[in-house]
Design a protein around this motif. Structure first.
Motif, mmCIF file in Angstrom:
data_model
loop_
_atom_site.group_PDB
_atom_site.id
_atom_site.type_symbol
_atom_site.label_atom_id
_atom_site.label_comp_id
_atom_site.label_asym_id
_atom_site.label_seq_id
_atom_site.Cartn_x
_atom_site.Cartn_y
_atom_site.Cartn_z
ATOM 1 N N PRO A 66 35.015 25.579 30.365
ATOM 2 C CA PRO A 66 35.522 26.730 29.593
ATOM 3 C C PRO A 66 36.924 26.606 28.973
ATOM 4 O O PRO A 66 37.731 25.727 29.527
ATOM 5 C CB PRO A 66 35.557 27.408 31.008
ATOM 6 C CG PRO A 66 35.723 26.313 32.061
ATOM 7 C CD PRO A 66 35.095 25.310 31.640
ATOM 8 N N ILE A 67 37.120 27.158 28.174
ATOM 9 C CA ILE A 67 38.385 27.240 27.281
ATOM 10 C C ILE A 67 38.832 28.679 26.703
ATOM 11 O O ILE A 67 38.044 29.238 26.489
ATOM 12 C CB ILE A 67 38.375 26.199 26.320
ATOM 13 C CG1 ILE A 67 39.399 25.924 25.478
ATOM 14 C CG2 ILE A 67 37.132 26.596 25.108
ATOM 15 C CD1 ILE A 67 39.680 24.726 24.287
ATOM 16 N N TRP A 68 39.961 28.893 26.826
ATOM 17 C CA TRP A 68 40.720 30.334 26.366
ATOM 18 C C TRP A 68 40.777 30.342 24.920
ATOM 19 O O TRP A 68 40.942 29.280 24.447
ATOM 20 C CB TRP A 68 41.972 30.292 27.078
ATOM 21 C CG TRP A 68 42.223 30.484 28.378
ATOM 22 C CD1 TRP A 68 42.619 29.627 29.448
ATOM 23 C CD2 TRP A 68 42.126 31.832 29.000
ATOM 24 N NE1 TRP A 68 42.399 30.190 30.727
ATOM 25 C CE2 TRP A 68 42.160 31.440 30.511
ATOM 26 C CE3 TRP A 68 41.640 33.022 28.799
ATOM 27 C CZ2 TRP A 68 42.112 32.702 31.387
ATOM 28 C CZ3 TRP A 68 41.649 34.248 29.557
ATOM 29 C CH2 TRP A 68 41.797 33.845 30.817
ATOM 30 N N SER A 69 40.528 31.188 24.307
ATOM 31 C CA SER A 69 40.638 31.799 23.151
ATOM 32 C C SER A 69 42.167 31.772 22.871
ATOM 33 O O SER A 69 43.072 31.890 23.857
ATOM 34 C CB SER A 69 40.246 33.146 22.511
ATOM 35 O OG SER A 69 40.850 34.069 23.295
ATOM 36 N N PRO A 70 42.763 31.642 21.533
ATOM 37 C CA PRO A 70 44.227 31.382 21.294
ATOM 38 C C PRO A 70 44.950 32.703 21.951
ATOM 39 O O PRO A 70 46.256 32.693 22.051
ATOM 40 C CB PRO A 70 44.420 31.116 19.883
ATOM 41 C CG PRO A 70 43.142 30.507 19.437
ATOM 42 C CD PRO A 70 41.888 31.098 20.215
ATOM 43 N N ASP A 71 44.384 33.939 21.673
ATOM 44 C CA ASP A 71 45.047 35.047 22.107
ATOM 45 C C ASP A 71 44.714 35.460 23.637
ATOM 46 O O ASP A 71 45.475 36.692 23.894
ATOM 47 C CB ASP A 71 44.253 36.417 21.081
ATOM 48 C CG ASP A 71 42.812 36.612 21.569
ATOM 49 O OD1 ASP A 71 42.231 36.019 22.507
ATOM 50 O OD2 ASP A 71 42.269 37.512 20.620
ATOM 51 N N SER A 72 44.204 34.689 24.333
ATOM 52 C CA SER A 72 44.007 34.606 25.734
ATOM 53 C C SER A 72 43.182 35.858 26.092
ATOM 54 O O SER A 72 43.153 36.051 27.212
ATOM 55 C CB SER A 72 45.582 35.074 26.415
ATOM 56 O OG SER A 72 46.464 33.907 26.126
ATOM 57 N N LEU A 73 42.490 36.263 25.373
ATOM 58 C CA LEU A 73 41.594 37.557 25.430
ATOM 59 C C LEU A 73 40.270 37.205 25.798
ATOM 60 O O LEU A 73 39.543 37.884 26.794
ATOM 61 C CB LEU A 73 41.568 38.537 24.549
ATOM 62 C CG LEU A 73 42.960 39.301 24.136
ATOM 63 C CD1 LEU A 73 42.821 40.237 22.929
ATOM 64 C CD2 LEU A 73 43.534 39.745 25.394
ATOM 65 N N SER A 74 39.752 35.872 25.351
ATOM 66 C CA SER A 74 38.308 35.573 25.459
ATOM 67 C C SER A 74 38.280 34.200 25.976
ATOM 68 O O SER A 74 39.269 33.566 26.207
ATOM 69 C CB SER A 74 37.614 35.765 24.130
ATOM 70 O OG SER A 74 37.396 36.942 23.758
ATOM 71 N N ILE A 75 36.987 33.840 26.573
ATOM 72 C CA ILE A 75 36.618 32.629 27.030
ATOM 73 C C ILE A 75 35.586 31.968 26.210
ATOM 74 O O ILE A 75 34.535 32.723 26.294
ATOM 75 C CB ILE A 75 36.540 32.467 28.429
ATOM 76 C CG1 ILE A 75 37.925 32.707 29.090
ATOM 77 C CG2 ILE A 75 36.211 30.899 29.170
ATOM 78 C CD1 ILE A 75 37.726 33.351 30.460
ATOM 79 N N ALA A 76 35.427 30.701 26.046
ATOM 80 C CA ALA A 76 34.159 30.100 25.480
ATOM 81 C C ALA A 76 33.868 29.072 26.324
ATOM 82 O O ALA A 76 34.858 28.434 26.920
ATOM 83 C CB ALA A 76 34.518 29.497 24.013
ATOM 84 N N TYR A 77 32.585 28.798 26.646
ATOM 85 C CA TYR A 77 32.011 27.784 27.651
ATOM 86 C C TYR A 77 30.593 27.465 27.230
ATOM 87 O O TYR A 77 29.990 28.126 26.257
ATOM 88 C CB TYR A 77 32.136 28.517 28.965
ATOM 89 C CG TYR A 77 31.415 29.767 29.249
ATOM 90 C CD1 TYR A 77 29.987 29.570 29.694
ATOM 91 C CD2 TYR A 77 32.067 30.844 28.746
ATOM 92 C CE1 TYR A 77 29.330 30.616 29.657
ATOM 93 C CE2 TYR A 77 31.126 32.007 29.252
ATOM 94 C CZ TYR A 77 29.816 32.054 29.572
ATOM 95 O OH TYR A 77 29.072 33.345 29.751
ATOM 96 N N SER A 78 30.193 26.365 27.752
ATOM 97 C CA SER A 78 28.844 25.917 27.543
ATOM 98 C C SER A 78 28.100 26.285 28.913
ATOM 99 O O SER A 78 28.364 25.947 29.940
ATOM 100 C CB SER A 78 28.790 24.399 27.488
ATOM 101 O OG SER A 78 27.518 23.936 27.646
#
Length: 323
Positions: free
Chosen positions: A216-228
């Motif tokens: 899991p990793i935060w988007s640059p704007d801190s609003l979203s999370i991407a993950y596998s």
């Protein structure tokens, strides 16, 4: 080579495409790829960009922490730590924070001096945007992993969570310092939760179909999370590249990787995600793909060798690159 505009950033990745694992650069604008190190990497190496995109820190061969200057390709050795230890740059791109031997180490990459804060069992230490406080995970008196914050002089340690769900892993502070995410309780079952650091509110993301959610990793704007998110279809496991908002209400699947788990990384503007694929039934990936979150049509941008990690650089205006 002349100075290059890095508004779109570079992707640093770990690959053995030259025969040994090393750190490479890929530039999405024109598909330019360049080997940065010579025989210093390892399969577990993860490139960590400094906020000004001028340097990369990574743990490489011999478990040594290396600092790599992108402009000159100069490399310095600074310490020896356990593989997979998180390295985190201070907001001013001067200091590195990491954990070693039950201590939080603050290393000054300018003076090459360091000091340590004793903290048994600590992990995943990271800088708050203020540059004066750190976030980390550590066991409480009952042995439950909790999130704490502490001043960089070791004073004013405060417990943030009241966790009783077992170990916490992959702790990541949002870029704005307002939230943290973590996975729990382990590897076979890995669920993503977020915690609001102002009030302690915890929310759990829906995640994938098998409750195996990784990287899991935060988007640059801190609003979203991407993950596998690992999935299964006879006879193979594969993974879904997914995003969700930080309170777990807007899950979307953007792409599919043929790997059991696929490291992901946001572009500097938060509009795209790079991820690994090309496992073809083997353990390690061999391809980098990029997908635009606004129009999810994944594109394979690089292929060859084994690729084990990637990280897109932060946004910067310009950097000199000497070759």
């Amino acid at each position: 080579m002349q100075a290059h505009d890095l508004l779109q950033g570079w992707i640093a990745y770990t690959s053995d495409r030259s025969g040994t694992f090393d750190i490479w650069l890929y530039r999405p604008q024109d598909s330019f790829s360049f080997q940065l190190t010579q025989g210093l990497g390892a399969a577990f190496s993860v490139p960590y960009w400094s906020p000004d995109s001028r340097r990369i820190a990574f743990t490489g061969i011999g478990n040594v922490v290396y600092l790599l200057d992108i402009g000159t390709l100069a490399v310095s050795r600074i310490d020896q730590i356990e593989p997979y230890t998180l390295l985190d740059w201070s907001p001013d791109s001067r200091f590195l924070a990491y954990v070693k031997n039950g201590q939080i180490v603050i290393y000054d990459t300018f003076s090459h001096r360091s000091y340590a804060i004793p903290m048994a069992g600590a992990s995943d230490v990271q800088w708050f945007p203020s540059g004066t406080e750190l976030l980390f995970a550590a066991p409480d008196t009952n042995g439950n992993t909790q999130l704490f914050r502490i001043r960089i002089d070791g004073a004013d340690r405060r417990q943030i969570t009241q966790n009783t769900d077992g170990p916490l892993h992959d702790v990541r502070l949002s870029p704005d310092g307002a939230f943290a995410l973590y996975t729990f309780p382990g590897a076979s079952i890995s669920i993503i939760s977020t915690v609001d650091l102002t009030n302690g509110t915890i929310r759990t993301l829906e995640g994938g179909p098998l409750a195996k959610n990784y990287f899991p990793i935060w988007s640059p704007d801190s609003l979203s999370i991407a993950y596998s998110a690992t999935a299964y279809k006879e006879p193979n496991y594969y993974s879904l590249v997914q995003i969700d908002n930080r309170i777990g209400q807007k899950q979307r699947t953007l792409a599919v990787s043929d790997c059991f788990a696929a490291p992901v990384s946001w572009s500097p503007d938060g509009g795209k995600i790079a991820y690994l694929s090309g496992c073809a039934g083997i353990e390690q990936a061999s391809q980098i793909w990029i997908v635009d979150i606004r129009e999810p049509k994944p594109v394979k941008v690089l292929s060859g060798g084994r690729i084990t990690a990637l990280q897109w650089s932060p946004r910067v205006r310009r950097v000199s690159f000497i070759h």
